[in-house]
Design a protein around this motif. Structure first.
Motif, PDB file in Angstrom:
ATOM      1  N   ILE A  52       0.830  -1.202   0.000  1.00  0.00           N
ATOM      2  CA  ILE A  52       0.000   0.000   0.000  1.00  0.00           C
ATOM      3  C   ILE A  52       0.867   1.256   0.000  1.00  0.00           C
ATOM      4  O   ILE A  52       1.868   1.345   0.712  1.00  0.00           O
ATOM      5  N   PHE A  53       0.470   2.227  -0.829  1.00  0.00           N
ATOM      6  CA  PHE A  53       1.138   3.520  -0.986  1.00  0.00           C
ATOM      7  C   PHE A  53       2.530   3.395  -1.614  1.00  0.00           C
ATOM      8  O   PHE A  53       3.407   4.213  -1.356  1.00  0.00           O
ATOM      9  N   SER A  54       2.751   2.364  -2.434  1.00  0.00           N
ATOM     10  CA  SER A  54       4.067   2.238  -3.065  1.00  0.00           C
ATOM     11  C   SER A  54       4.010   1.873  -4.543  1.00  0.00           C
ATOM     12  O   SER A  54       4.827   2.361  -5.322  1.00  0.00           O
ATOM     13  N   ASP A  55       3.085   1.022  -4.964  1.00  0.00           N
ATOM     14  CA  ASP A  55       3.116   0.577  -6.361  1.00  0.00           C
ATOM     15  C   ASP A  55       1.728   0.329  -6.945  1.00  0.00           C
ATOM     16  O   ASP A  55       1.559  -0.509  -7.828  1.00  0.00           O
ATOM     17  N   GLU A  56       0.718   1.056  -6.487  1.00  0.00           N
ATOM     18  CA  GLU A  56      -0.634   0.877  -7.015  1.00  0.00           C
ATOM     19  C   GLU A  56      -0.707   1.371  -8.456  1.00  0.00           C
ATOM     20  O   GLU A  56      -0.482   2.547  -8.735  1.00  0.00           O
ATOM     21  N   LYS A  57      -1.036   0.464  -9.368  1.00  0.00           N
ATOM     22  CA  LYS A  57      -1.153   0.790 -10.791  1.00  0.00           C
ATOM     23  C   LYS A  57      -2.448   0.194 -11.347  1.00  0.00           C
ATOM     24  O   LYS A  57      -3.041  -0.704 -10.762  1.00  0.00           O
ATOM     25  N   ILE A  58      -2.847   0.691 -12.527  1.00  0.00           N
ATOM     26  CA  ILE A  58      -4.022   0.167 -13.210  1.00  0.00           C
ATOM     27  C   ILE A  58      -3.594  -0.913 -14.199  1.00  0.00           C
ATOM     28  O   ILE A  58      -2.711  -0.700 -15.029  1.00  0.00           O
ATOM     29  N   TRP A  59      -4.230  -2.057 -14.094  1.00  0.00           N
ATOM     30  CA  TRP A  59      -4.009  -3.187 -14.985  1.00  0.00           C
ATOM     31  C   TRP A  59      -5.330  -3.512 -15.674  1.00  0.00           C
ATOM     32  O   TRP A  59      -6.386  -2.990 -15.307  1.00  0.00           O
ATOM     33  N   TYR A  60      -5.254  -4.405 -16.653  1.00  0.00           N
ATOM     34  CA  TYR A  60      -6.492  -4.920 -17.241  1.00  0.00           C
ATOM     35  C   TYR A  60      -6.259  -6.321 -17.785  1.00  0.00           C
ATOM     36  O   TYR A  60      -5.119  -6.745 -18.030  1.00  0.00           O
ATOM     37  N   VAL A  61      -7.336  -7.047 -17.934  1.00  0.00           N
ATOM     38  CA  VAL A  61      -7.324  -8.330 -18.634  1.00  0.00           C
ATOM     39  C   VAL A  61      -8.384  -8.258 -19.718  1.00  0.00           C
ATOM     40  O   VAL A  61      -9.369  -7.522 -19.595  1.00  0.00           O
ATOM     41  N   ASN A  62      -8.188  -9.001 -20.776  1.00  0.00           N
ATOM     42  CA  ASN A  62      -9.204  -9.132 -21.819  1.00  0.00           C
ATOM     43  C   ASN A  62     -10.116 -10.297 -21.463  1.00  0.00           C
ATOM     44  O   ASN A  62      -9.646 -11.365 -21.059  1.00  0.00           O
ATOM     45  N   ARG A  63     -11.401 -10.083 -21.591  1.00  0.00           N
ATOM     46  CA  ARG A  63     -12.372 -11.117 -21.277  1.00  0.00           C
ATOM     47  C   ARG A  63     -12.472 -12.084 -22.454  1.00  0.00           C
ATOM     48  O   ARG A  63     -12.891 -11.714 -23.543  1.00  0.00           O
ATOM     49  N   LEU A  64     -12.098 -13.325 -22.230  1.00  0.00           N
ATOM     50  CA  LEU A  64     -12.207 -14.371 -23.233  1.00  0.00           C
ATOM     51  C   LEU A  64     -13.498 -15.138 -22.989  1.00  0.00           C
ATOM     52  O   LEU A  64     -14.242 -14.846 -22.055  1.00  0.00           O
ATOM     53  N   GLU A  65     -13.773 -16.117 -23.823  1.00  0.00           N
ATOM     54  CA  GLU A  65     -15.056 -16.814 -23.727  1.00  0.00           C
ATOM     55  C   GLU A  65     -15.245 -17.480 -22.369  1.00  0.00           C
ATOM     56  O   GLU A  65     -16.298 -17.346 -21.741  1.00  0.00           O
ATOM     57  N   ASP A  66     -14.236 -18.183 -21.900  1.00  0.00           N
ATOM     58  CA  ASP A  66     -14.349 -18.895 -20.629  1.00  0.00           C
ATOM     59  C   ASP A  66     -13.244 -18.541 -19.647  1.00  0.00           C
ATOM     60  O   ASP A  66     -13.055 -19.232 -18.644  1.00  0.00           O
ATOM     61  N   SER A  67     -12.484 -17.483 -19.919  1.00  0.00           N
ATOM     62  CA  SER A  67     -11.369 -17.139 -19.040  1.00  0.00           C
ATOM     63  C   SER A  67     -10.955 -15.700 -19.317  1.00  0.00           C
ATOM     64  O   SER A  67     -11.713 -14.931 -19.918  1.00  0.00           O
ATOM     65  N   TRP A  68      -9.725 -15.353 -18.910  1.00  0.00           N
ATOM     66  CA  TRP A  68      -9.187 -14.021 -19.138  1.00  0.00           C
ATOM     67  C   TRP A  68      -7.786 -14.138 -19.714  1.00  0.00           C
ATOM     68  O   TRP A  68      -7.098 -15.154 -19.553  1.00  0.00           O
ATOM     69  N   SER A  69      -7.357 -13.087 -20.365  1.00  0.00           N
ATOM     70  CA  SER A  69      -6.000 -13.046 -20.892  1.00  0.00           C
ATOM     71  C   SER A  69      -5.011 -12.865 -19.753  1.00  0.00           C
ATOM     72  O   SER A  69      -5.396 -12.676 -18.591  1.00  0.00           O
ATOM     73  N   ASP A  70      -3.723 -12.888 -20.077  1.00  0.00           N
ATOM     74  CA  ASP A  70      -2.709 -12.535 -19.095  1.00  0.00           C
ATOM     75  C   ASP A  70      -2.895 -11.071 -18.711  1.00  0.00           C
ATOM     76  O   ASP A  70      -3.366 -10.258 -19.515  1.00  0.00           O
ATOM     77  N   PRO A  71      -2.538 -10.692 -17.497  1.00  0.00           N
ATOM     78  CA  PRO A  71      -2.717  -9.299 -17.069  1.00  0.00           C
ATOM     79  C   PRO A  71      -1.763  -8.360 -17.804  1.00  0.00           C
ATOM     80  O   PRO A  71      -0.618  -8.715 -18.100  1.00  0.00           O
ATOM     81  N   ILE A  72      -2.245  -7.157 -18.088  1.00  0.00           N
ATOM     82  CA  ILE A  72      -1.459  -6.152 -18.806  1.00  0.00           C
ATOM     83  C   ILE A  72      -1.541  -4.837 -18.030  1.00  0.00           C
ATOM     84  O   ILE A  72      -2.637  -4.382 -17.697  1.00  0.00           O
ATOM     85  N   GLN A  73      -0.396  -4.254 -17.728  1.00  0.00           N
ATOM     86  CA  GLN A  73      -0.418  -2.941 -17.084  1.00  0.00           C
ATOM     87  C   GLN A  73      -0.759  -1.895 -18.132  1.00  0.00           C
ATOM     88  O   GLN A  73      -0.167  -1.861 -19.211  1.00  0.00           O
ATOM     89  N   LEU A  74      -1.734  -1.058 -17.839  1.00  0.00           N
ATOM     90  CA  LEU A  74      -2.214  -0.081 -18.807  1.00  0.00           C
ATOM     91  C   LEU A  74      -1.098   0.870 -19.221  1.00  0.00           C
ATOM     92  O   LEU A  74      -0.434   1.477 -18.378  1.00  0.00           O
ATOM     93  N   ASP A  75      -0.902   0.979 -20.529  1.00  0.00           N
ATOM     94  CA  ASP A  75       0.127   1.856 -21.079  1.00  0.00           C
ATOM     95  C   ASP A  75      -0.459   3.257 -21.230  1.00  0.00           C
ATOM     96  O   ASP A  75      -1.054   3.599 -22.247  1.00  0.00           O
ATOM     97  N   SER A  76      -0.298   4.060 -20.184  1.00  0.00           N
ATOM     98  CA  SER A  76      -0.837   5.413 -20.174  1.00  0.00           C
ATOM     99  C   SER A  76      -0.096   6.223 -19.122  1.00  0.00           C
ATOM    100  O   SER A  76       0.345   5.675 -18.109  1.00  0.00           O
ATOM    101  N   PRO A  77       0.033   7.536 -19.332  1.00  0.00           N
ATOM    102  CA  PRO A  77       0.668   8.382 -18.315  1.00  0.00           C
ATOM    103  C   PRO A  77      -0.028   8.333 -16.960  1.00  0.00           C
ATOM    104  O   PRO A  77       0.574   8.705 -15.952  1.00  0.00           O
ATOM    105  N   LEU A  78      -1.269   7.868 -16.920  1.00  0.00           N
ATOM    106  CA  LEU A  78      -1.951   7.799 -15.629  1.00  0.00           C
ATOM    107  C   LEU A  78      -1.206   6.883 -14.667  1.00  0.00           C
ATOM    108  O   LEU A  78      -1.243   7.061 -13.442  1.00  0.00           O
ATOM    109  N   ASN A  79      -0.491   5.880 -15.210  1.00  0.00           N
ATOM    110  CA  ASN A  79       0.262   4.961 -14.359  1.00  0.00           C
ATOM    111  C   ASN A  79       1.619   5.510 -13.935  1.00  0.00           C
ATOM    112  O   ASN A  79       2.382   4.818 -13.266  1.00  0.00           O
ATOM    113  N   ASP A  80       1.922   6.758 -14.302  1.00  0.00           N
ATOM    114  CA  ASP A  80       3.108   7.402 -13.748  1.00  0.00           C
ATOM    115  C   ASP A  80       2.873   7.799 -12.293  1.00  0.00           C
ATOM    116  O   ASP A  80       3.802   8.129 -11.565  1.00  0.00           O
TER     117      ASP A  80
END
Length: 300
Positions: free
Chosen positions: A132-160
């Protein structure tokens, strides 16, 4: 000194919020039984009086997000070892699948919370961190038919920044809160990217949730009506014609109690507002209410 004090206050707010989700009496566990129901776990829709939402299923949650078709629900809550995790259930036919832990990062990050199901594509955004208070970032996964993709950290300046509580309008714009300064920001959606961030100019409030049409923004903050009270309440800011926001308007006693309310959200169809409330026994329930209650506060 002022900036330092503001940061310390926001750290306190963040800590209090996590503490409010914690309880020794009741923690989330997987539900092994399917639930026979239609939308919203078969709960009777509320009117202008907030009602507890599915207390036997959604316990001690810190937020709730529904898929655009309302056939999936994701929420974050504390698991047995006191770490935050994301749970989900899907509507298959007329039955909701048993509530299970998602584990989007497959152990890459220690904790996951604040899921948000995208309104424009098959993504689920969420916050992940190790400390907590050190590395909180936004990630996402793609919703597949029966599962999810590997996690991806959002490529955006917001994660600076250190960020959390991300949500999205129907035009794709992302709204979120900065942990470092306790302010709201948004990243405009441009051709599938989020190349710039801008501050949402509000008088006060954080953990903001944008309505699908961006007509209003829900936030929560320490009670401003009574100096003797230290609890947190929910407010709404309406967007004016010039693009600025009104002063935050309290929901009053119709929503806000003497206990903490927080983490407001709006369903994808814009019909219901959800929010968390601490109970007198230290547990937390999620409530829902018709968004007509918001229209009652809209400036004439």
């Amino acid at each position: 000194m002022k900036n330092k004090n503001s940061l310390l206050l926001f750290v306190l707010v963040f800590t209090l919020f996590f503490s409010s989700c914690d309880t020794k009496k009741q923690k989330v566990k997987d539900n092994d039984s399917p639930i026979i129901a239609r939308f919203y776990f078969g709960q009777k829709p509320p009117g202008l009086i907030p009602e507890v939402f599915a207390p036997e299923i959604v316990r001690n949650a810190s937020n709730i997000s529904f898929s655009p078709n309302l056939d999936e629900i994701y929420f974050s809550a504390r698991k047995k070892d006191d770490e935050m995790a994301i749970y989900f259930s899907k509507l298959e036919g007329n039955k909701w699948t048993p509530v299970k832990r998602a584990n989007f990062t497959n152990g890459r990050k220690k904790e996951e919370l604040y899921p948000f199901v995208s309104l424009i594509d098959k993504k689920i955004y969420f916050t992940a961190f190790d400390s907590i208070f050190s590395d909180e970032k936004i990630w996402y996964v793609n919703r597949l038919e029966d599962s999810w993709s590997d996690p991806i950290q959002l490529d955006s300046p917001l994660n600076d920044d250190l960020v959390f509580y991300i949500n999205q309008a129907k035009n794709g714009d992302l709204f979120y809160t900065s942990i470092l300064n306790g302010k709201m920001y948004f990243a405009q959606h441009k051709n599938g990217k989020f190349p710039e961030v801008q501050e949402v100019k509000l008088e006060f409030g954080h953990h903001g949730f944008i309505s699908p049409s961006q007509e209003y923004l829900l936030v929560y903050a320490r009670n401003r009506e009574n100096e003797k009270r230290k609890d947190f309440d929910i407010y709404v800011c309406f967007k004016k014609k010039d693009g600025t926001w009104t002063k935050p308007i309290s929901f009053g006693s119709e929503v806000n109690s003497n206990f903490n309310e927080g983490c407001p959200s709006i369903t994808p169809d814009g019909k219901y507002m959800f929010f968390g409330r601490n109970q007198e026994d230290g547990t937390e329930n999620f409530y829902w209410v018709s968004t007509e209650i918001i229209e009652k506060l809209r400036p004439k």
